[in-house]
Design an enzyme around this catalytic site. Structure first.
Site, PDB file in Angstrom:
ATOM      1  N   ASP A  38      11.661   7.397   3.623  1.00  0.00           N
ATOM      2  CA  ASP A  38      10.803   6.366   3.039  1.00  0.00           C
ATOM      3  C   ASP A  38       9.688   7.085   2.263  1.00  0.00           C
ATOM      4  O   ASP A  38       8.684   7.496   2.842  1.00  0.00           O
ATOM      5  CB  ASP A  38      10.235   5.464   4.132  1.00  0.00           C
ATOM      6  CG  ASP A  38       9.286   4.437   3.545  1.00  0.00           C
ATOM      7  OD1 ASP A  38       8.762   3.606   4.322  1.00  0.00           O
ATOM      8  OD2 ASP A  38       9.056   4.452   2.323  1.00  0.00           O
ATOM      9  N   LYS A  74       4.808   2.107  -4.886  1.00  0.00           N
ATOM     10  CA  LYS A  74       3.452   2.558  -5.266  1.00  0.00           C
ATOM     11  C   LYS A  74       3.447   3.230  -6.646  1.00  0.00           C
ATOM     12  O   LYS A  74       3.542   2.561  -7.664  1.00  0.00           O
ATOM     13  CB  LYS A  74       2.882   3.439  -4.164  1.00  0.00           C
ATOM     14  CG  LYS A  74       2.709   2.644  -2.830  1.00  0.00           C
ATOM     15  CD  LYS A  74       2.105   3.477  -1.730  1.00  0.00           C
ATOM     16  CE  LYS A  74       2.207   2.791  -0.394  1.00  0.00           C
ATOM     17  NZ  LYS A  74       1.164   1.793  -0.162  1.00  0.00           N
ATOM     18  N   TYR A 103       5.124   3.437   9.179  1.00  0.00           N
ATOM     19  CA  TYR A 103       5.152   2.046   8.703  1.00  0.00           C
ATOM     20  C   TYR A 103       6.055   1.976   7.487  1.00  0.00           C
ATOM     21  O   TYR A 103       5.965   2.828   6.583  1.00  0.00           O
ATOM     22  CB  TYR A 103       3.740   1.588   8.341  1.00  0.00           C
ATOM     23  CG  TYR A 103       3.655   0.216   7.699  1.00  0.00           C
ATOM     24  CD1 TYR A 103       3.270   0.080   6.362  1.00  0.00           C
ATOM     25  CD2 TYR A 103       3.950  -0.942   8.416  1.00  0.00           C
ATOM     26  CE1 TYR A 103       3.190  -1.166   5.766  1.00  0.00           C
ATOM     27  CE2 TYR A 103       3.862  -2.198   7.833  1.00  0.00           C
ATOM     28  CZ  TYR A 103       3.477  -2.313   6.506  1.00  0.00           C
ATOM     29  OH  TYR A 103       3.399  -3.548   5.921  1.00  0.00           O
TER      30      TYR A 103
HETATM   31  P1  KE4 Z   1       4.712  -2.624   0.373  1.00  0.00           P
HETATM   32  O1  KE4 Z   1       5.663  -3.711   0.863  1.00  0.00           O
HETATM   33  O2  KE4 Z   1       3.316  -2.789   0.896  1.00  0.00           O
HETATM   34  O3  KE4 Z   1       4.764  -2.445  -1.151  1.00  0.00           O
HETATM   35  O4  KE4 Z   1       5.253  -1.226   0.940  1.00  0.00           O
HETATM   36  C1  KE4 Z   1       5.455  -1.095   2.321  1.00  0.00           C
HETATM   37  C2  KE4 Z   1       5.423   0.376   2.680  1.00  0.00           C
HETATM   38  C3  KE4 Z   1       6.618   1.026   2.921  1.00  0.00           C
HETATM   39  N1  KE4 Z   1       6.652   2.342   3.237  1.00  0.00           N
HETATM   40  C4  KE4 Z   1       5.507   3.068   3.302  1.00  0.00           C
HETATM   41  C5  KE4 Z   1       5.581   4.526   3.643  1.00  0.00           C
HETATM   42  C6  KE4 Z   1       4.256   2.453   3.048  1.00  0.00           C
HETATM   43  O5  KE4 Z   1       3.119   3.193   3.119  1.00  0.00           O
HETATM   44  C7  KE4 Z   1       4.206   1.087   2.732  1.00  0.00           C
HETATM   45  C8  KE4 Z   1       2.901   0.353   2.480  1.00  0.00           C
HETATM   46  N2  KE4 Z   1       1.728   1.106   2.748  1.00  0.00           N
HETATM   47  C9  KE4 Z   1       0.528   0.349   3.091  1.00  0.00           C
HETATM   48  C10 KE4 Z   1      -0.651   1.317   3.227  1.00  0.00           C
HETATM   49  N3  KE4 Z   1      -0.511   2.192   4.296  1.00  0.00           N
HETATM   50  C11 KE4 Z   1       0.270  -0.724   2.108  1.00  0.00           C
HETATM   51  C12 KE4 Z   1      -1.089  -1.369   2.219  1.00  0.00           C
HETATM   52  C13 KE4 Z   1      -0.972  -2.829   2.491  1.00  0.00           C
HETATM   53  O6  KE4 Z   1      -0.097  -3.225   3.274  1.00  0.00           O
HETATM   54  O7  KE4 Z   1      -1.798  -3.562   1.914  1.00  0.00           O
END
Ligand code: KE4
Length: 430
Positions: A242, A270, A147
């Site tokens: 990523d 994060k 993701y």
């Molecule tokens: P954000 O747009 O949520 O800040 O980041 C997206 C993203 C991109 N790449 C990786 C590897 C990620 O894990 C994420 C976001 N992770 C999720 C949890 N698995 C965020 C939780 C959520 O969407 O509330």
């Protein structure tokens, strides 16, 4: 679901359901993977979360990764408080952006220049646009189960057979935005080789989680990593790590430092924002200088490099740099992993405990999890019962089998042993 008193949480969430889609601002929090209703949290402190009914939980979500130092760290709070008193946003360059950029460039091997943005989604979206702009090519490879945020071109259904051109995986995502995305199986070297043999000249880049957190914890094989670097180099495509989740998590320099493999572009999020809305993408100077206004690849953002977020990010990275927690995290995470696995073994429950540093997953699965095909065979109903059994014992695991859990530097050996004891009780009753 839980014998605890969740009355205030229930009332607040009932109102939230009238105000926001699904009562949440991100579906990951909606407890869809475990059933029942989300618990409304009031505050965090160190390794703990406290819900609005006053119950305390050992927190192994850590806001989905950012809280490696624990919640409400005094030095991060002090940096944010000081920044707030100087104003919250200027829309002009600030010294704080230089400071955070320097810390990132110093820490992450592939990054010579960096652009700060506001979310991991924005970072991956921008990195893909840059890869396409830099190479002049259209196609991107991603892997099922990884993701990268809600980027239209990456919201593609996983191809069940061979490499398939992405089909939209969400209403509102057009075929036009996904037709140039190929979806492959993680860790499948043969498929990667074949895809490059067929499409190499049209591939702008390959994006992956170098350690996957988003199907649960899945490690890359050495052969997979080697093939990724070899094939992207051979065909002039960009290798995009990523590291939104793994950056500053599995090592100070991220998975690329851990594996000794340098991608062409890296996305971060994060931890790099210390829990505030901040993310980044970076890479070699000659690539990053294609980004506007140095180059022609457009990307912009009102709050990018925001003074409050950069203060939290810089404070966090400085603490990780001055007192690296990684050996402490390794000791506690290994203890937790061994304890969880022993507890599942004692209960006679088929499981896979998969871990890299302080990211780990207990899969209810009888086979090693190497890709989405194997991950998706996990017993998610059993995971849901496990999750709620732990909640009743004051332990807060990820609300999905397909998420990694995180240990913070505030978790103590006693917390780990308490968690193992709680898991042993729950698993014995599953
Ligand atoms: P954000 O747009 O949520 O800040 O980041 C997206 C993203 C991109 N790449 C990786 C590897 C990620 O894990 C994420 C976001 N992770 C999720 C949890 N698995 C965020 C939780 C959520 O969407 O509330």
């Amino acid at each position: 679901m839980s014998a605890l008193d969740h009355s205030h949480s229930h009332a607040l969430f009932a109102r939230a359901l009238e105000l926001m889609p699904g009562g949440v601002n991100s579906p990951a929090r909606a407890f869809g993977g475990v059933g029942g209703e989300p618990i409304v949290m009031a505050r965090g402190e160190g390794q703990y979360l406290f819900d609005v009914d006053g119950q305390r939980y050992l927190d192994y979500i850590g806001s989905w990764g950012p809280m490696i130092l624990g919640h409400a760290h005094p030095e991060v709070r002090a940096a944010v408080h000081a920044a707030v008193d100087r104003g919250t946003s200027f829309g002009a360059p600030t010294a704080a952006e230089n400071e955070l950029a320097e810390l990132i460039i110093e820490a992450v091997p592939s990054v010579e220049k960096v652009r700060l943005v506001n979310s991991g989604t924005e970072a991956t979206m921008s990195a893909i646009r840059l890869a396409r702009g830099y190479t002049g090519r259209d196609r991107i490879i991603k892997f099922a189960g990884c993701y990268h945020g809600h980027v239209d071109s990456l919201l593609v259904a996983a191809g069940s057979a061979a490499a398939t051109l992405g089909a939209p995986d969400s209403p509102g995502v057009t075929r036009g935005t996904t037709q140039d995305t190929l979806v492959l199986r993680y860790n499948d070297v043969e498929q990667l080789e074949a895809t490059f043999a067929q499409h190499g000249a049209t591939l702008a880049g390959v994006i992956l989680e170098p350690v996957v957190g988003n199907m649960g914890l899945v490690k890359p094989s050495d052969a997979f990593l080697e093939a990724l670097r070899r094939l992207t180099t051979k065909h002039g495509s960009l290798l995009i790590f990523d590291e939104v989740m793994t950056g500053f998590r599995v090592a100070f320099g991220g998975a690329q430092a851990l594996f000794g493999l340098t991608p062409d572009l890296t996305t971060l999020g994060k931890i790099v924002g210390g829990g505030l809305p901040l993310a980044a993408y970076g890479g070699r100077r000659e690539i990053m200088d294609q980004v506007l206004p140095a180059g022609k690849v457009f990307q912009a953002g009102t709050l990018s490099g925001n003074p409050i977020a950069t203060a939290a990010g810089a404070a966090t990275l400085k603490l990780l740099k001055s007192d690296p927690p990684y050996s402490r995290l390794e000791e506690n995470s290994a203890r937790l992993a061994a304890g969880l696995s022993a507890a599942a073994q004692a209960a006679g429950i088929p499981h896979q405990l998969q871990r890299v540093g302080s990211m780990l997953t207990l899969f209810f699965n009888d086979a090693p999890v190497t890709n989405w095909d194997t991950a998706s065979k996990s017993n998610t109903a059993r995971y849901g019962r496990f999750f709620w059994g732990l909640i009743e014992r004051g332990v807060y695991f990820p609300c999905s089998q397909y998420e990694a859990m995180f240990v913070s530097d505030k978790h103590t050996r006693e917390d780990i042993d308490q968690t193992i004891a709680a898991a042993r009780e729950v698993l014995a009753r599953l």
